[in-house]
Scaffold this active site. Structure first.
Site, PDB file in Angstrom:
ATOM      1  N   LYS A   1      20.633  55.441   3.397  1.00 32.36           N
ATOM      2  CA  LYS A   1      19.756  55.596   2.241  1.00 32.36           C
ATOM      3  C   LYS A   1      18.291  55.781   2.682  1.00 32.36           C
ATOM      4  O   LYS A   1      17.965  55.675   3.857  1.00 32.36           O
ATOM      5  CB  LYS A   1      19.879  54.368   1.323  1.00 32.36           C
ATOM      6  CG  LYS A   1      21.293  54.158   0.783  1.00 32.36           C
ATOM      7  CD  LYS A   1      21.727  55.324  -0.077  1.00 32.36           C
ATOM      8  CE  LYS A   1      23.009  55.091  -0.852  1.00 32.36           C
ATOM      9  NZ  LYS A   1      24.196  54.829  -0.029  1.00 32.36           N
TER      10      LYS A   1
HETATM   11  C1  LIG Z   1      25.961  57.020  -6.169  1.00 35.04           C
HETATM   12  C2  LIG Z   1      26.282  55.769  -5.416  1.00 35.04           C
HETATM   13  N1  LIG Z   1      26.664  54.688  -6.100  1.00 35.04           N
HETATM   14  C3  LIG Z   1      26.948  53.532  -5.477  1.00 35.04           C
HETATM   15  C4  LIG Z   1      26.852  53.397  -4.115  1.00 35.04           C
HETATM   16  C5  LIG Z   1      27.245  52.096  -3.480  1.00 35.04           C
HETATM   17  O1  LIG Z   1      26.287  51.511  -2.706  1.00 35.04           O
HETATM   18  P1  LIG Z   1      26.690  50.532  -1.512  1.00 35.04           P
HETATM   19  O2  LIG Z   1      27.310  51.357  -0.455  1.00 35.04           O
HETATM   20  O3  LIG Z   1      25.396  49.908  -1.096  1.00 35.04           O
HETATM   21  O4  LIG Z   1      27.634  49.523  -2.073  1.00 35.04           O
HETATM   22  C6  LIG Z   1      26.429  54.493  -3.362  1.00 35.04           C
HETATM   23  C7  LIG Z   1      26.235  54.388  -1.913  1.00 35.04           C
HETATM   24  O5  LIG Z   1      26.912  54.702  -1.044  1.00 35.04           O
HETATM   25  C8  LIG Z   1      26.169  55.720  -4.019  1.00 35.04           C
HETATM   26  O6  LIG Z   1      25.830  56.809  -3.315  1.00 35.04           O
END
Ligand SMILES: Cc1ncc(COP(=O)(O)O)c(C=O)c1O
Length: 337
Positions: free
Chosen positions: A150
């Site tokens: 990110k």
């Molecule tokens: C659109 C979206 N939603 C949710 C997530 C979930 O985030 P995390 O991987 O921190 O749980 C991500 C990340 O990968 C994402 O790109």
């Protein structure tokens, strides 16, 4: 460090409060709890997203109802959202895919007209702006994520930006085993989780938020160079440019290949030169778990499926050098000949 990270993040995204959590997925789950969604409640959302934005609804027994996307923005098409609403619809969960802001004024108007909650999945969009205002500042609970791919990272981590002290306190309790609001140590007044972010990660996050503007600038420069280099390439469509209403926060650099181009062949040729690329991303309703559980299949959301089938993520990070980008673009052009 948690308090300082939350304060700095809230200020940066223009929200009164932010609650730090252990991942974007945890943040989405808590946003679903905050909206009180559960069994029998339908939530309209996008099939063109990372699977967590729909899975979080399943955690609470709510029913995801997909609406197709706009082929330009790759975000929810408000007309499709409107058409997907039934008497059981309780919320809209919008995603700012690839850091490009969703159509919030239209979505808010639909939500208001039908009395629905709105949740913003801005996991890919920290620093993006909609109509000149930062994503996170419009009032609906907005979820950010800080995995290492990110814009900023805390290792694993996430946050939910909210408007009120009550929402923030509920998020803190839910992420900390449902501990009581009175702060008594082993009193648990609701069903909670261990979704805490740890202090060390928060320290990283704080240092990263302080650098966010510079990071976004560098990422926009990398994206701008790709756009210049790819400008004339036949068969490659570059990501949608910003306009007066939408300012993207660059998360990934995803091009779309013209219909009929063999994407696997292109990826293999790039890999042969040591260049990684990936389809990005598959439509959620075509994931094996979703097909099996809900019987979803090809043809249901053709715009999303088309975008999934033709997409190719190119190497992208904050410090990608121009010489490397030239090499990627030359290899891509050669692979298309
Ligand atoms: C659109 C979206 N939603 C949710 C997530 C979930 O985030 P995390 O991987 O921190 O749980 C991500 C990340 O990968 C994402 O790109």
């Amino acid at each position: 460090m948690i308090d300082r990270f939350e304060a700095a993040l809230a200020e940066r995204v223009g929200a009164p409060y932010a609650a730090a959590v252990s991942s974007g997925t945890a943040g989405l789950h808590l946003a679903v709890r905050l909206a009180g969604l559960g069994e029998g409640d339908e939530v309209v959302t996008t099939p063109f997203s990372f699977v967590a934005s729909a899975n979080c609804l399943l955690y609470e027994g709510a029913t995801p109802v997909f609406a197709d996307i706009d082929p330009r923005t790759l975000n929810l098409d408000p007309a499709a959202v409107d058409a997907a609403i039934t008497p059981r619809t309780k919320a809209i969960l919008a995603v700012d895919i690839f850091g490009y802001p969703a159509e919030y004024s239209e979505l808010e108007a639909i939500a208001e007209r039908h009395g629905l909650a709105l949740i913003e999945d801005a996991c890919e969009a920290l620093g993006a702006e909609y109509r000149g205002e930062p994503i996170g500042s419009r009032g609906a609970p907005t979820v950010f994520a800080f995995y290492p791919n990110k814009q900023i990272t805390t290792g694993e981590g996430g946050a939910v930006a909210v408007r009120t002290d009550e929402e923030w306190a509920l998020l803190k309790s839910l992420s900390n085993q449902g501990r009581s609001d009175s702060g008594e140590w082993l009193t648990h007044s609701r069903l909670g989780y261990n979704y805490r972010l740890d202090d060390i990660s928060a320290a990283l996050g704080l240092a990263q938020v302080e650098k966010l503007d510079r990071i976004l600038e560098l990422r926009a420069e990398v994206a701008g160079r790709y756009a210049d280099l790819l400008g004339d390439a036949d068969g490659v469509e570059i990501p949608l440019a910003d306009d007066a209403d939408h300012k993207r926060s660059w998360f990934v650099y995803v091009v779309h290949l013209a219909e009929g181009i063999d994407r696997n062949g292109v990826m293999a040729k790039l890999a042969g030169q040591g260049i990684a690329s990936k389809p990005y991303l598959p439509s959620i309703h075509l994931q094996p778990y979703w097909r099996e559980r809900f019987g979803t299949r090809e043809g249901m959301y053709p715009v999303s499926e088309g975008a999934s089938a033709r997409s190719l993520a190119l190497p992208f990070h904050t410090r990608l050098a121009e010489a490397d980008q030239v090499r990627v673009v030359e290899a891509l052009a050669a692979s298309l000949r």
